[in-house]
Design an enzyme around this catalytic site. Structure first.
Site, short mmCIF file in Angstrom:
data_model
loop_
_atom_site.label_atom_id
_atom_site.label_comp_id
_atom_site.label_asym_id
_atom_site.label_seq_id
_atom_site.Cartn_x
_atom_site.Cartn_y
_atom_site.Cartn_z
N LYS A 5 44.83 31.82 35.65
CA LYS A 5 43.84 31.71 36.82
C LYS A 5 44.24 32.98 37.58
O LYS A 5 43.27 33.58 37.98
CB LYS A 5 44.16 30.55 37.66
CG LYS A 5 42.94 30.45 38.74
CD LYS A 5 43.09 28.93 39.33
CE LYS A 5 42.34 28.99 40.26
NZ LYS A 5 40.89 28.50 40.30
N ASN A 9 41.41 36.25 38.45
CA ASN A 9 41.20 36.52 39.72
C ASN A 9 41.37 37.91 40.16
O ASN A 9 40.95 38.65 40.68
CB ASN A 9 41.83 35.46 40.60
CG ASN A 9 41.04 34.20 40.63
OD1 ASN A 9 39.74 34.15 40.72
ND2 ASN A 9 41.84 33.07 40.79
N ASN A 13 37.75 39.51 40.21
CA ASN A 13 37.54 39.53 41.78
C ASN A 13 37.35 41.14 42.30
O ASN A 13 36.41 41.47 43.10
CB ASN A 13 38.26 38.81 42.68
CG ASN A 13 37.95 37.16 42.65
OD1 ASN A 13 36.75 36.77 41.92
ND2 ASN A 13 38.63 36.40 42.89
#
Length: 122
Positions: A5, A9, A13
């Site tokens: 995760k 990200n 992102n």
């Protein structure tokens, strides 16, 4: 699972925020995909316990499945809010420092987002 995760990200992102694109554009545009791969290859070296091909395929799958979504970091930048760059990429840079590993692309991405944050907050 938390490391995966974190990597998802750390790639999706900031790149979508800097490039101002939806998630899917990172894998549709060959130039963006090269940046995506370069950043991924730099960061994944910090996590030798992970299978780099599996994690890469997972991040690509997420881009594909959320292709029309805007990342939370892109939304934050657009709305001139503080992002979670410190918690995500800042953490990776701290880990790299502890391991004495240089991450020039990651450092550049971090600086770009911090600069965009500063411009939006001022």
């Amino acid at each position: 699972m938390l490391l995966k995760k974190l990597l998802v990200n750390a790639i999706i992102n900031p790149l979508t925020a800097i490039l101002k694109v939806k998630n899917g554009e990172l894998i549709k545009n060959t130039f963006f995909m090269q940046i995506f791969h370069d950043l991924y290859n730099e960061i994944i070296q910090l996590f030798p316990e992970l299978d780099s091909k599996i994690v890469l395929n997972e991040i690509i799958r997420i881009c594909r499945n959320t292709e029309n979504n805007e990342s939370s970091m892109l939304k934050d930048i657009t709305l001139q809010r503080k992002t979670e760059i410190d918690a995500i990429v800042g953490y990776i840079l701290e880990l790299a420092k502890e391991k004495n590993v240089q991450l020039p692309l990651t450092n550049m991405v971090y600086g770009m987002i911090k600069g965009m944050e500063k411009r939006g907050i001022e």
